[in-house]
Design a protein around this motif. Structure first.
Motif, PDB file in Angstrom:
ATOM      1  N   GLN A 115     -41.683  -0.020  -4.659  1.00  0.00           N
ATOM      2  CA  GLN A 115     -42.129  -0.266  -3.296  1.00  0.00           C
ATOM      3  C   GLN A 115     -41.290  -1.294  -2.555  1.00  0.00           C
ATOM      4  OE1 GLN A 115     -43.905  -0.990  -5.985  1.00  0.00           O
ATOM      5  NE2 GLN A 115     -44.932  -2.960  -5.821  1.00  0.00           N
ATOM      6  N   VAL A 116     -40.452  -2.069  -3.271  1.00  0.00           N
ATOM      7  CA  VAL A 116     -39.612  -3.061  -2.579  1.00  0.00           C
ATOM      8  C   VAL A 116     -38.123  -2.778  -2.771  1.00  0.00           C
ATOM      9  CG1 VAL A 116     -41.341  -4.887  -2.715  1.00  0.00           C
ATOM     10  CG2 VAL A 116     -39.656  -4.682  -4.550  1.00  0.00           C
ATOM     11  N   HIS A 117     -37.776  -1.596  -3.282  1.00  0.00           N
ATOM     12  CA  HIS A 117     -36.366  -1.387  -3.626  1.00  0.00           C
ATOM     13  C   HIS A 117     -35.458  -1.391  -2.395  1.00  0.00           C
ATOM     14  CE1 HIS A 117     -37.147   2.931  -2.763  1.00  0.00           C
ATOM     15  NE2 HIS A 117     -35.851   3.051  -2.618  1.00  0.00           N
ATOM     16  N   ARG A 118     -35.941  -0.881  -1.262  1.00  0.00           N
ATOM     17  CA  ARG A 118     -35.116  -0.924  -0.044  1.00  0.00           C
ATOM     18  C   ARG A 118     -34.927  -2.358   0.432  1.00  0.00           C
ATOM     19  NH1 ARG A 118     -38.153   3.785   0.662  1.00  0.00           N
ATOM     20  NH2 ARG A 118     -36.885   5.676   0.904  1.00  0.00           N
ATOM     21  N   LYS A 119     -36.002  -3.120   0.381  1.00  0.00           N
ATOM     22  CA  LYS A 119     -35.928  -4.522   0.783  1.00  0.00           C
ATOM     23  C   LYS A 119     -34.971  -5.300  -0.109  1.00  0.00           C
ATOM     24  CE  LYS A 119     -38.936  -8.585   1.316  1.00  0.00           C
ATOM     25  NZ  LYS A 119     -40.334  -9.096   1.131  1.00  0.00           N
ATOM     26  N   VAL A 120     -35.003  -5.017  -1.403  1.00  0.00           N
ATOM     27  CA  VAL A 120     -34.115  -5.710  -2.359  1.00  0.00           C
ATOM     28  C   VAL A 120     -32.662  -5.354  -2.095  1.00  0.00           C
ATOM     29  CG1 VAL A 120     -33.437  -5.863  -4.786  1.00  0.00           C
ATOM     30  CG2 VAL A 120     -35.853  -6.015  -4.149  1.00  0.00           C
ATOM     31  N   VAL A 121     -32.388  -4.075  -1.891  1.00  0.00           N
ATOM     32  CA  VAL A 121     -31.008  -3.651  -1.626  1.00  0.00           C
ATOM     33  C   VAL A 121     -30.488  -4.275  -0.334  1.00  0.00           C
ATOM     34  CG1 VAL A 121     -29.553  -1.664  -1.048  1.00  0.00           C
ATOM     35  CG2 VAL A 121     -31.153  -1.518  -2.959  1.00  0.00           C
ATOM     36  N   GLN A 122     -31.315  -4.294   0.696  1.00  0.00           N
ATOM     37  CA  GLN A 122     -30.903  -4.908   1.962  1.00  0.00           C
ATOM     38  C   GLN A 122     -30.604  -6.395   1.782  1.00  0.00           C
ATOM     39  OE1 GLN A 122     -34.136  -3.983   4.604  1.00  0.00           O
ATOM     40  NE2 GLN A 122     -33.500  -1.848   4.879  1.00  0.00           N
ATOM     41  N   ALA A 123     -31.438  -7.092   1.013  1.00  0.00           N
ATOM     42  CA  ALA A 123     -31.217  -8.518   0.757  1.00  0.00           C
ATOM     43  C   ALA A 123     -29.941  -8.739  -0.027  1.00  0.00           C
ATOM     44  CB  ALA A 123     -32.410  -9.099   0.001  1.00  0.00           C
ATOM     45  N   MET A 124     -29.687  -7.856  -0.999  1.00  0.00           N
ATOM     46  CA  MET A 124     -28.471  -7.964  -1.801  1.00  0.00           C
ATOM     47  C   MET A 124     -27.224  -7.757  -0.943  1.00  0.00           C
ATOM     48  SD  MET A 124     -25.994  -5.781  -3.223  1.00  0.00           S
ATOM     49  CE  MET A 124     -26.807  -4.200  -3.434  1.00  0.00           C
ATOM     50  N   LEU A 125     -27.256  -6.730  -0.100  1.00  0.00           N
ATOM     51  CA  LEU A 125     -26.094  -6.439   0.755  1.00  0.00           C
ATOM     52  C   LEU A 125     -25.835  -7.579   1.749  1.00  0.00           C
ATOM     53  CD1 LEU A 125     -26.736  -2.656   1.499  1.00  0.00           C
ATOM     54  CD2 LEU A 125     -24.988  -3.613  -0.008  1.00  0.00           C
ATOM     55  N   LYS A 126     -26.918  -8.181   2.238  1.00  0.00           N
ATOM     56  CA  LYS A 126     -26.772  -9.281   3.199  1.00  0.00           C
ATOM     57  C   LYS A 126     -26.169 -10.517   2.534  1.00  0.00           C
ATOM     58  CE  LYS A 126     -29.357 -11.943   6.634  1.00  0.00           C
ATOM     59  NZ  LYS A 126     -30.698 -12.165   7.265  1.00  0.00           N
TER      60      LYS A 126
END
Length: 371
Positions: free
Chosen positions: A209-220
């Motif tokens: 449920q948070v995988h998109r949020k995690v990927v976005q945080a990682m890319l940022k």
């Protein structure tokens, strides 16, 4: 600044994610719109005429309730009926209704945890599992000097949780190679030349449920123009969430003593009890709302007693024969959610510097009178 309706809903879904709800449960927006500013929120257990009048008098734009105001499919809205008049009053006064029901029961820090806390239960587990997180593995290659930044970013976004452990990861140092193209602006190296960089391979688990949020945080947080990473599903199960709680009292007490404690903790005038008053109880199961069908679950969990509402006659006889005690304080004990949700939501809004006011309903919605 007042919070937007969608912001309030997103915060409620942080407390009680929608995917925790039992299938078919009526949750989320039920009346009105969230496409507006919310000046005041009223938190209630039920949406009754008296609660709506309270919302109107308080100037509330939104009611957050536990029990659905629309439970069965509507064929029509007849304003000559009690239900129709209620919907009409809500709509005419531009009051939206948002429901958090079994998702608030299941959530950590939700109704069943609040019940367990009020009784002082320790070492709590769910009574019946209803949701298990699916997990992904995130693998990303990070230049050494940005290693800690990227780790903190993904952890803060919800990655790295295994059971009751957090910030779990595996890190391997190595050398990465890449050759920037002619039109690139590389963080390191030069276009057209092979670059060798000291990097760290980071591996961590990510709930679905948070995988998109995690990927976005990682890319940022990552300095590279093109980030090398993989995200793939795992067979390993994540955290489990469920209805009810089972825990232990600090010490065993007679059933009669626990019954008195339940009355005081949940502010009810009386309870119904199944079992001998002197029966020693220590392992206690609790379940907000109607829990007749969970007696067997409590027994299998080794509970000495189940505290829940709406126990029927035959279930009481079955429990008596099986040797498990019951304490029924009524369905309305879920009223504890009013102050708890109001406090939590108010703090979350204040932290984000919104001036939206959140208040707990003071209207009692217990339909029974005790004589």
């Amino acid at each position: 600044m007042f919070a937007h309706g969608q912001t309030v809903a997103q915060l409620m879904e942080k407390l009680a994610p929608k995917h925790y709800a039992v299938e078919g449960d009526k949750i989320g927006l039920q009346v009105g719109t969230l496409q507006k500013e919310i000046r005041k929120v009223l938190v209630a257990l039920d949406v009754t005429d008296a609660v709506v009048d309270e919302a109107i008098e308080a100037g509330a734009d939104l009611i957050i309730a536990h029990h659905a105001v629309i439970y069965r499919p509507l064929a029509k809205i007849d304003t000559a009926t009690p239900a129709g008049r209620l919907y009409e009053k809500l709509i005419k006064n531009d009051i939206a209704v948002y429901i958090a029901h079994t998702n608030l029961d299941v959530a950590e820090g939700g109704i069943n945890d609040w019940m367990a806390e009020l009784l002082g239960l320790e070492g709590r587990d769910a009574l019946e599992e209803v949701h298990t997180d699916k997990l992904y593995k995130l693998v990303v290659f990070v230049p050494e000097q940005y290693h800690e930044n990227v780790l903190e970013a993904v952890w803060n976004a919800g990655a790295g949780v295994i059971g009751r452990y957090s910030k779990c990861s595996f890190n391997i140092e190595g050398v990465g190679t890449f050759q920037p193209g002619e039109d690139t602006k590389p963080f390191a190296g030069e276009p057209g030349k092979l670059e060798r960089a000291k990097e760290v391979r980071v591996e961590t688990v990510v709930p679905e449920q948070v995988h998109r949020k995690v990927v976005q945080a990682m890319l940022k947080a990552h300095p590279y123009e093109e980030v090398a990473y993989d995200l793939y599903p795992m067979d390993l199960k994540g955290r489990s969430f469920g209805l009810g709680r089972v825990g232990k009292l600090p010490a065993a007490v007679p059933l009669a003593k626990l019954a008195e404690d339940v009355k005081q903790a949940f502010d009810v005038p009386y309870v119904r009890v199944v079992g001998h008053p002197d029966k020693p109880v220590r392992k206690v199961a609790v379940l907000g709302g109607s829990g007749s069908r969970y007696v067997r679950h409590a027994q299998l969990a080794g509970a000495d007693v189940l505290v829940t509402g709406d126990i029927d006659y035959h279930t009481a006889h079955d429990a008596l024969a099986a040797g498990i005690a019951l304490i029924d304080p009524g369905h309305n004990v879920e009223k504890i959610m009013k102050a708890k949700v109001a406090e939590w939501l108010g703090a979350e809004l204040a932290e984000r510097e919104y001036v939206t006011d959140v208040m707990a309903s003071t209207v009692g919605t217990e339909p029974f009178r005790f004589v």
